[in-house]
Design a protein around this motif. Structure first.
Motif, PDB file in Angstrom:
ATOM      1  N   GLY A   1       0.824  -1.218   0.000  1.00  0.00           N
ATOM      2  CA  GLY A   1       0.000   0.000   0.000  1.00  0.00           C
ATOM      3  C   GLY A   1       0.844   1.248   0.000  1.00  0.00           C
ATOM      4  O   GLY A   1       0.620   2.166  -0.792  1.00  0.00           O
TER       5      GLY A   1
ATOM      6  N   ASP B   1      -4.868   3.267  -4.996  1.00  0.00           N
ATOM      7  CA  ASP B   1      -5.861   2.264  -4.586  1.00  0.00           C
ATOM      8  C   ASP B   1      -5.273   0.853  -4.723  1.00  0.00           C
ATOM      9  O   ASP B   1      -4.184   0.676  -5.273  1.00  0.00           O
ATOM     10  CB  ASP B   1      -7.097   2.377  -5.475  1.00  0.00           C
ATOM     11  CG  ASP B   1      -6.747   2.035  -6.901  1.00  0.00           C
ATOM     12  OD1 ASP B   1      -6.022   2.814  -7.544  1.00  0.00           O
ATOM     13  OD2 ASP B   1      -7.161   0.962  -7.376  1.00  0.00           O
TER      14      ASP B   1
ATOM     15  N   THR C   1      -5.098  -0.112   1.202  1.00  0.00           N
ATOM     16  CA  THR C   1      -5.668   1.213   0.964  1.00  0.00           C
ATOM     17  C   THR C   1      -5.273   2.193   2.066  1.00  0.00           C
ATOM     18  O   THR C   1      -4.847   3.319   1.793  1.00  0.00           O
ATOM     19  CB  THR C   1      -7.211   1.112   0.901  1.00  0.00           C
ATOM     20  OG1 THR C   1      -7.555   0.123  -0.065  1.00  0.00           O
ATOM     21  CG2 THR C   1      -7.835   2.435   0.523  1.00  0.00           C
TER      22      THR C   1
ATOM     23  N   VAL D   1     -12.178   1.128   0.482  1.00  0.00           N
ATOM     24  CA  VAL D   1     -11.409   0.403  -0.546  1.00  0.00           C
ATOM     25  C   VAL D   1     -11.934   0.747  -1.947  1.00  0.00           C
ATOM     26  O   VAL D   1     -11.173   1.184  -2.823  1.00  0.00           O
ATOM     27  CB  VAL D   1     -11.496  -1.125  -0.308  1.00  0.00           C
ATOM     28  CG1 VAL D   1     -10.826  -1.892  -1.435  1.00  0.00           C
ATOM     29  CG2 VAL D   1     -10.867  -1.489   1.027  1.00  0.00           C
TER      30      VAL D   1
ATOM     31  N   ARG E   1     -11.703   4.640  -2.855  1.00  0.00           N
ATOM     32  CA  ARG E   1     -10.384   5.056  -3.334  1.00  0.00           C
ATOM     33  C   ARG E   1     -10.144   4.539  -4.751  1.00  0.00           C
ATOM     34  O   ARG E   1      -9.574   5.226  -5.601  1.00  0.00           O
ATOM     35  CB  ARG E   1      -9.315   4.539  -2.346  1.00  0.00           C
ATOM     36  CG  ARG E   1      -7.899   4.652  -2.759  1.00  0.00           C
ATOM     37  CD  ARG E   1      -7.457   6.049  -3.182  1.00  0.00           C
ATOM     38  NE  ARG E   1      -7.713   7.086  -2.213  1.00  0.00           N
ATOM     39  CZ  ARG E   1      -7.683   8.390  -2.498  1.00  0.00           C
ATOM     40  NH1 ARG E   1      -7.415   8.824  -3.722  1.00  0.00           N
ATOM     41  NH2 ARG E   1      -7.947   9.273  -1.566  1.00  0.00           N
ATOM     42  N   CYS E   2     -10.646   3.348  -5.008  1.00  0.00           N
ATOM     43  CA  CYS E   2     -10.469   2.750  -6.310  1.00  0.00           C
ATOM     44  C   CYS E   2     -11.173   3.579  -7.389  1.00  0.00           C
ATOM     45  O   CYS E   2     -10.590   3.869  -8.443  1.00  0.00           O
ATOM     46  CB  CYS E   2     -11.073   1.357  -6.224  1.00  0.00           C
ATOM     47  SG  CYS E   2     -10.504   0.301  -7.460  1.00  0.00           S
TER      48      CYS E   2
END
Ligand code: PHE
Length: 455
Positions: A66, A72, A243, A335, A338-339
């Motif tokens: 990370g 992400d 993340t 998760v 952020r993606c």
């Protein structure tokens, strides 16, 4: 690929947020039940060994990926090894897994908020007889509260909306600030419950059950259960730690952070055992069942009726549960948020709305698994139980396995070393052991967990 400059604002905040994710219903209501089945403290020992031997190293691997990726969870793979594209599939799997877990976990979070509400309003205790056992009464209440359509759905939406509010406020102002306030509160509440439980008549019998190991119950399946519990309770394989670590500053010491987070998580499980076992034995409720929903929604309310100010204790307990659940759902929905931000270049606002609206609908539907939609089954499991089974028994282990193989064998060797030593600023005695575990031990054991149902 956009570079993500978001960071946690303080050391204590990043620890609070990560502990907030790890400490969830897995520690609070899954742990005592699994421990009871597997020989009390013998299981505790197995669990602690799994956390130390595998949990912490895999956590360090997730942190390393990370922070090296600074984006992400899907992007992290692509950034660390741009030519090994297929490995990003592990990231995709983590995002999918986290989204599916969010669907049913929001339902449970809704139940805890509902019980908090019903405790505060006093409705939960309205019809208790105070003469003899009220277990039947609480079963009926559980039916009213979580096995009907309207209320569970309303409270699932309430929980999801609170979750969305935190995400919209952002990483520093939302997640970190919330965790800074709620995590200390969670430990205070848990501490109070430990004291109360220890002063109940006959508490020692329950403690004995919990702390006196019964090694005759430790079998191969105990180890598998311990491993599963360690991974779930540390939030591994869900993309969460990858993340969150992208928000860690360069100076954060990853190994130390992993040890602190794991210690807090284990501590909460132990404290919960200290609360549950004396309380349950003291009132002769051990045989009544301390598994899952019965423990939380029937047995414990029954315990509270024996205490003065039942509603107050019950409100405090469900507040504790709601805090644990909410800080976990926030992390798991971060998760995909952020993606969407980093993959599609969306603003945070757009990402949060685009994720949470479908999630609200899906978890609303899932909340009907025990009522109107209980006929909708797959392999004999209703929607809720199916999602739980699919994610816990297959998707999580596969994602963790992929991650270990990736960090251990595919990513550049120096990734782990650099991240564990903050680019060589200090030495890490644990580098070699962690690398060996990530490369060999963890993949073999996770593979065993995966195939165990079939042998
Ligand atoms: N560690 C968490 C728990 O014990 C796992 C989890 C995190 C589950 C986030 C759901 C969402 O509950």
């Amino acid at each position: 690929m956009s570079t993500n400059a978001t960071q946690f604002r303080s050391k204590i905040g990043l620890i609070a947020a990560t502990v907030g994710s790890a400490v969830g219903l897995g520690n609070i209501w899954r742990f005592p039940a699994v421990a009871q089945e597997n020989g009390g403290s013998a299981f505790l020992l197995v669990y602690v060994v799994c956390v130390l031997l595998l949990g912490i190293p895999v956590m360090v691997a997730e942190f390393a990926l990370g922070r090296a990726g600074r984006t992400d969870v899907i992007g992290a793979f692509a950034r660390v090894t741009p030519r090994r594209r297929p490995w990003a599939a592990v990231g995709v799997l983590s995002v999918l897994t986290s989204a599916l877990i969010a669907v049913f976990y929001l339902v449970v979070t809704g139940w805890t908020v509902e019980y908090l509400w019903q405790s505060l309003s006093g409705d939960l205790f309205n019809g208790v007889s105070h003469t003899g056992s009220d277990v039947g009464y609480f079963h009926a209440k559980m039916h009213d509260y979580i096995q009907t359509d309207r209320l569970p759905m309303i409270f699932t939406v309430v929980a999801a909306t609170m979750n969305m509010g935190v995400l919209l406020a952002g990483v520093g102002k939302g997640i970190e600030r919330l965790s800074n306030v709620l995590m200390p509160l969670l430990f205070v509440l848990l501490g109070v419950f430990c004291v109360v439980s220890l002063t109940l008549p006959g508490a020692s019998e329950g403690l004995e059950f919990f702390f006196k190991p019964d090694f005759s119950k430790v079998t191969a399946s105990t180890w598998l259960a311990g491993l599963g519990q360690a991974f779930f309770s540390l939030s591994l394989g869900m993309g969460i730690l990858v993340t969150y670590a992208a928000y860690y500053p360069a100076r954060t010491r990853l190994v130390r952070t992993a040890i602190i987070v794991a210690t807090c998580s284990v501590l909460v499980a132990i404290m919960m055992g200290v609360v549950i076992f004396p309380a349950v034995t003291s009132f002769g409720l051990m045989d009544h069942g301390i598994a899952g929903t019965t423990l939380v929604f029937v047995t414990l309310p029954e315990v509270f009726t024996y205490l003065p100010a039942s509603s107050l204790w019950s409100s405090m307990f469900f507040l504790l549960l709601a805090i644990a659940a909410l800080t976990s759902t926030v992390s798991i929905t971060e998760v995909a948020t952020r993606c969407l931000q980093d993959r599609l270049g969306w603003t945070r606002r757009r990402a949060v709305w685009s994720l949470m609206l479908p999630l609200i609908v899906l978890s609303g539907i899932c909340s009907l698994s025990f009522s109107s939609l209980d006929w909708l089954t797959l392999g004999g499991l209703n929607m809720f139980n199916f999602l739980d089974y699919l994610t816990a028994d297959f998707m999580l282990p596969i994602a963790s396995l992929g991650l270990c193989l990736y960090v251990g064998w595919v990513a550049p060797r120096k990734l782990l070393l650099h991240e564990m030593t903050n680019n060589g600023k200090f030495r890490s005695l644990l580098y070699k052991p962690v690398l060996l575990i990530i490369r060999y031990l963890a993949p073999v054991l996770i593979a065993l967990v995966l195939i165990s149902p079939f042998i």
